[in-house]
Design a protein around this motif. Structure first.
Motif, PDB file in Angstrom:
ATOM      1  N   ALA A 109     -32.621  24.858 -15.998  1.00  0.00           N
ATOM      2  CA  ALA A 109     -32.863  23.567 -16.642  1.00  0.00           C
ATOM      3  C   ALA A 109     -32.391  22.418 -15.756  1.00  0.00           C
ATOM      4  O   ALA A 109     -33.064  21.377 -15.652  1.00  0.00           O
ATOM      5  CB  ALA A 109     -32.163  23.531 -17.995  1.00  0.00           C
ATOM      6  N   LYS A 110     -31.250  22.595 -15.106  1.00  0.00           N
ATOM      7  CA  LYS A 110     -30.741  21.553 -14.208  1.00  0.00           C
ATOM      8  C   LYS A 110     -31.714  21.311 -13.048  1.00  0.00           C
ATOM      9  O   LYS A 110     -31.956  20.173 -12.647  1.00  0.00           O
ATOM     10  CB  LYS A 110     -29.381  21.961 -13.652  1.00  0.00           C
ATOM     11  N   LYS A 111     -32.247  22.389 -12.492  1.00  0.00           N
ATOM     12  CA  LYS A 111     -33.185  22.251 -11.385  1.00  0.00           C
ATOM     13  C   LYS A 111     -34.423  21.468 -11.817  1.00  0.00           C
ATOM     14  O   LYS A 111     -34.914  20.594 -11.088  1.00  0.00           O
ATOM     15  CB  LYS A 111     -33.590  23.615 -10.830  1.00  0.00           C
ATOM     16  N   GLY A 137     -44.463  18.043 -28.237  1.00  0.00           N
ATOM     17  CA  GLY A 137     -44.139  19.058 -27.251  1.00  0.00           C
ATOM     18  C   GLY A 137     -42.643  19.219 -27.016  1.00  0.00           C
ATOM     19  O   GLY A 137     -41.824  18.386 -27.401  1.00  0.00           O
ATOM     20  N   THR A 138     -42.296  20.327 -26.355  1.00  0.00           N
ATOM     21  CA  THR A 138     -40.913  20.668 -26.048  1.00  0.00           C
ATOM     22  C   THR A 138     -40.612  20.225 -24.611  1.00  0.00           C
ATOM     23  O   THR A 138     -41.408  20.456 -23.705  1.00  0.00           O
ATOM     24  CB  THR A 138     -40.701  22.184 -26.190  1.00  0.00           C
ATOM     25  N   SER A 139     -39.453  19.623 -24.390  1.00  0.00           N
ATOM     26  CA  SER A 139     -39.161  19.019 -23.098  1.00  0.00           C
ATOM     27  C   SER A 139     -39.238  20.033 -21.961  1.00  0.00           C
ATOM     28  O   SER A 139     -38.914  21.212 -22.126  1.00  0.00           O
ATOM     29  CB  SER A 139     -37.788  18.353 -23.117  1.00  0.00           C
ATOM     30  N   ALA A 140     -39.647  19.552 -20.795  1.00  0.00           N
ATOM     31  CA  ALA A 140     -39.912  20.427 -19.649  1.00  0.00           C
ATOM     32  C   ALA A 140     -38.663  21.144 -19.174  1.00  0.00           C
ATOM     33  O   ALA A 140     -38.711  22.329 -18.812  1.00  0.00           O
ATOM     34  CB  ALA A 140     -40.520  19.602 -18.511  1.00  0.00           C
ATOM     35  N   MET A 141     -37.511  20.468 -19.150  1.00  0.00           N
ATOM     36  CA  MET A 141     -36.299  21.130 -18.648  1.00  0.00           C
ATOM     37  C   MET A 141     -35.834  22.233 -19.594  1.00  0.00           C
ATOM     38  O   MET A 141     -35.336  23.261 -19.164  1.00  0.00           O
ATOM     39  CB  MET A 141     -35.189  20.119 -18.367  1.00  0.00           C
ATOM     40  N   ILE A 142     -36.055  22.024 -20.905  1.00  0.00           N
ATOM     41  CA  ILE A 142     -35.722  23.065 -21.877  1.00  0.00           C
ATOM     42  C   ILE A 142     -36.634  24.273 -21.675  1.00  0.00           C
ATOM     43  O   ILE A 142     -36.184  25.436 -21.692  1.00  0.00           O
ATOM     44  CB  ILE A 142     -35.849  22.527 -23.313  1.00  0.00           C
ATOM     45  N   GLN A 143     -37.920  24.027 -21.470  1.00  0.00           N
ATOM     46  CA  GLN A 143     -38.852  25.123 -21.232  1.00  0.00           C
ATOM     47  C   GLN A 143     -38.505  25.877 -19.948  1.00  0.00           C
ATOM     48  O   GLN A 143     -38.667  27.104 -19.881  1.00  0.00           O
ATOM     49  CB  GLN A 143     -40.282  24.597 -21.166  1.00  0.00           C
ATOM     50  N   ALA A 144     -38.015  25.173 -18.943  1.00  0.00           N
ATOM     51  CA  ALA A 144     -37.611  25.844 -17.698  1.00  0.00           C
ATOM     52  C   ALA A 144     -36.451  26.801 -17.957  1.00  0.00           C
ATOM     53  O   ALA A 144     -36.429  27.928 -17.428  1.00  0.00           O
ATOM     54  CB  ALA A 144     -37.224  24.804 -16.649  1.00  0.00           C
ATOM     55  N   GLY A 145     -35.486  26.384 -18.756  1.00  0.00           N
ATOM     56  CA  GLY A 145     -34.386  27.280 -19.109  1.00  0.00           C
ATOM     57  C   GLY A 145     -34.868  28.483 -19.893  1.00  0.00           C
ATOM     58  O   GLY A 145     -34.423  29.613 -19.663  1.00  0.00           O
ATOM     59  N   ALA A 146     -35.806  28.258 -20.810  1.00  0.00           N
ATOM     60  CA  ALA A 146     -36.345  29.358 -21.618  1.00  0.00           C
ATOM     61  C   ALA A 146     -37.104  30.357 -20.756  1.00  0.00           C
ATOM     62  O   ALA A 146     -36.985  31.580 -20.949  1.00  0.00           O
ATOM     63  CB  ALA A 146     -37.246  28.800 -22.716  1.00  0.00           C
ATOM     64  N   ALA A 147     -37.878  29.853 -19.792  1.00  0.00           N
ATOM     65  CA  ALA A 147     -38.611  30.756 -18.904  1.00  0.00           C
ATOM     66  C   ALA A 147     -37.655  31.607 -18.083  1.00  0.00           C
ATOM     67  O   ALA A 147     -37.885  32.808 -17.870  1.00  0.00           O
ATOM     68  CB  ALA A 147     -39.530  29.945 -17.984  1.00  0.00           C
ATOM     69  N   VAL A 166     -35.375  25.687 -28.899  1.00  0.00           N
ATOM     70  CA  VAL A 166     -36.658  26.126 -28.361  1.00  0.00           C
ATOM     71  C   VAL A 166     -37.018  27.465 -28.985  1.00  0.00           C
ATOM     72  O   VAL A 166     -36.204  28.386 -29.055  1.00  0.00           O
ATOM     73  CB  VAL A 166     -36.638  26.200 -26.816  1.00  0.00           C
ATOM     74  N   GLY A 167     -38.243  27.542 -29.489  1.00  0.00           N
ATOM     75  CA  GLY A 167     -38.749  28.762 -30.107  1.00  0.00           C
ATOM     76  C   GLY A 167     -40.242  28.864 -29.861  1.00  0.00           C
ATOM     77  O   GLY A 167     -40.814  28.082 -29.089  1.00  0.00           O
ATOM     78  N   TRP A 168     -40.876  29.822 -30.529  1.00  0.00           N
ATOM     79  CA  TRP A 168     -42.325  29.947 -30.349  1.00  0.00           C
ATOM     80  C   TRP A 168     -42.975  30.643 -31.531  1.00  0.00           C
ATOM     81  O   TRP A 168     -42.309  31.334 -32.314  1.00  0.00           O
ATOM     82  CB  TRP A 168     -42.647  30.678 -29.047  1.00  0.00           C
ATOM     83  N   LEU A 169     -44.263  30.420 -31.680  1.00  0.00           N
ATOM     84  CA  LEU A 169     -45.097  31.126 -32.644  1.00  0.00           C
ATOM     85  C   LEU A 169     -46.054  32.020 -31.875  1.00  0.00           C
ATOM     86  O   LEU A 169     -46.602  31.624 -30.845  1.00  0.00           O
ATOM     87  CB  LEU A 169     -45.941  30.171 -33.491  1.00  0.00           C
ATOM     88  N   THR A 170     -46.280  33.220 -32.398  1.00  0.00           N
ATOM     89  CA  THR A 170     -47.348  34.085 -31.904  1.00  0.00           C
ATOM     90  C   THR A 170     -48.372  34.192 -33.019  1.00  0.00           C
ATOM     91  O   THR A 170     -48.025  34.529 -34.150  1.00  0.00           O
ATOM     92  CB  THR A 170     -46.806  35.468 -31.514  1.00  0.00           C
ATOM     93  N   HIS A 171     -49.636  33.905 -32.721  1.00  0.00           N
ATOM     94  CA  HIS A 171     -50.636  33.651 -33.750  1.00  0.00           C
ATOM     95  C   HIS A 171     -52.014  34.067 -33.250  1.00  0.00           C
ATOM     96  O   HIS A 171     -52.204  34.333 -32.047  1.00  0.00           O
ATOM     97  CB  HIS A 171     -50.636  32.158 -34.072  1.00  0.00           C
ATOM     98  N   PRO A 172     -53.009  34.112 -34.123  1.00  0.00           N
ATOM     99  CA  PRO A 172     -54.376  34.357 -33.650  1.00  0.00           C
ATOM    100  C   PRO A 172     -54.818  33.270 -32.670  1.00  0.00           C
ATOM    101  O   PRO A 172     -54.517  32.085 -32.858  1.00  0.00           O
ATOM    102  CB  PRO A 172     -55.208  34.318 -34.936  1.00  0.00           C
ATOM    103  N   ALA A 173     -55.539  33.673 -31.639  1.00  0.00           N
ATOM    104  CA  ALA A 173     -56.026  32.698 -30.661  1.00  0.00           C
ATOM    105  C   ALA A 173     -56.915  31.641 -31.316  1.00  0.00           C
ATOM    106  O   ALA A 173     -56.976  30.496 -30.861  1.00  0.00           O
ATOM    107  CB  ALA A 173     -56.792  33.415 -29.548  1.00  0.00           C
TER     108      ALA A 173
END
Length: 402
Positions: free
Chosen positions: A67-69, A284-294, A261-268
């Protein structure tokens, strides 16, 4: 809940008319929680807090560093993809495909700022005013209140309890009617640790296919499972066109409660609608948070194993020491989750027991009424804590109550 008296708001002279037009669902919302107990705990000092559904582990450095990066790289702008950035969506697709044993492409995943936001979006997607959601209880109180907030009718169906918690599927299905939009369950459960079997998941899926009723499966605790590395999931059975939504979060299994940060899995087929909802609900969810989640998904398997082991060690200690308390009612050891959920014989309302334990043992527990009437006599203890702290807390309780 009655409106506040005219002069109760910040010393102003507002009157009841100031609140006209507020929806009844909002006016009636309750935030009744452990605030009174927490206030007393601060006064007492030295309390070991085991009431929240949160561990004592700081998010590890490899997640924080990612996230820092992202922050240092200038990822401080609006995210261009409402449903999640490619790096995280690709990581989620790979992660879920691996663990569920069937392809789950990126079109089936939407990132949200927190598991609660993901859950709320799923309910907003399905629930109209006057419809209902049938849910398995005891249950995290946010579920009942989110259904109510949207304008639906929350319909709890309690697990049966003798020496363990069990689901009566026939009773669950009988509670559904023409106005039922979804069945909601948490597996592993907060607070009981009850975990649906693969056979129960198949029965739920078959019922959904017959009736058109959606299944919303909260699988936030799926990796905190003690009979394997992941609990049975409806995603292991459902096809892309099934009316199934699974909710997940990074909070518990990756020690990221404060990251939201979380997610839904659903029909396409509903991806576009969820993308539009995301734009208008949270942008949307902030980019640095998504980087930490990835990074958590990419490099976090040793962390998940460590957290699961810490929770299991705390649970094993609880099941070793709690039986020393006279009158303890201790269900069979749960198969998943991060809680010991128990009762005391003769205590109809665990609030009194929680107050007594706080005063005499300096241990904070959550009273079971938060999770529904069927668990009013129960107390919830979070076992995601340093093992020595768990030992001290349990020894205090035994010493004060034996």
């Amino acid at each position: 809940m009655p409106l506040p008296p005219p002069n109760s708001l910040s010393g102003t002279t507002r009157n009841h008319h100031a609140f006209e037009g507020i929806r009844a669902q909002i006016r009636d919302l309750r935030t009744d929680n452990i605030a009174v107990l927490a206030k007393r705990a601060r006064e007492l000092g030295g309390v070991i807090p085991l009431w929240f559904g949160e561990g004592d582990m700081v998010t590890p450095a490899f997640i924080r560093d990612a996230a820092k990066k992202a922050l240092d790289d200038g990822q401080t702008f609006y995210v261009p993809n409402m449903r999640g950035l490619p790096a995280l969506n690709e990581a989620l697709s790979e992660y879920q495909t691996r663990w569920h044993g069937r392809p789950i492409p990126i079109e089936r995943t939407t990132v949200a700022p927190g598991g609660m936001q993901a859950l709320y979006m799923a309910l907003e997607l399905l629930v109209d005013l006057g419809t209902n959601v049938v849910y398995v209880a005891p249950q995290w109180p946010n579920i009942h209140n989110a259904i109510h907030l949207i304008g639906g009718e929350p319909r709890p169906v309690s697990l049966d309890f003798d020496t363990d918690w069990r689901l009566d599927l026939d009773r669950l299905f009988a509670r559904c009617d023409a106005r039922t939009r979804a069945i909601f369950l948490s597996t592993p459960s907060n607070p009981t640790g009850w975990t649906a079997t693969r056979e129960e998941m198949q029965a739920l899926l078959d019922f959904s296919r017959r009736t058109g009723i959606w299944i919303i499966s909260d699988e936030v605790y799926a990796r905190l499972y003690f009979d394997g590395e992941i609990a049975p999931s409806i995603l292991q059975l459902a096809d892309d066109d099934d009316r199934v939504i699974a909710i997940n979060s990074f909070s518990k299994a990756w020690a990221m409660t404060g990251w939201r940060v979380g997610w839904l899995t659903h029909p396409a087929g509903i991806a576009d609608q969820l993308g539009a909802m995301t734009q208008y609900v949270n942008s949307g969810t902030s980019a640095m948070i998504q980087a930490g989640a990835a990074a958590a998904l990419r490099d976090g398997e040793p962390l998940v194993a460590e957290i699961r082991a810490r929770i299991k060690a705390g649970l094993d200690l609880a099941y070793e020491k709690l039986p020393r308390i006279p009158g303890i009612i201790l269900p069979e050891k749960p198969r998943g989750g991060m809680y010991a959920f128990f009762a005391l014989r003769g205590e109809a309302d665990a609030t009194v027991a929680c107050e007594r334990i706080l005063e005499t043992a300096r241990v904070g527990l959550a009273p079971g009424y938060h999770f529904g009437e069927s668990s009013r006599a129960f107390l919830r203890m979070c076992t995601f804590r340093d093992t020595e702290q768990m030992r001290i807390a349990l020894d205090r309780m035994v010493g004060a109550m034996a």
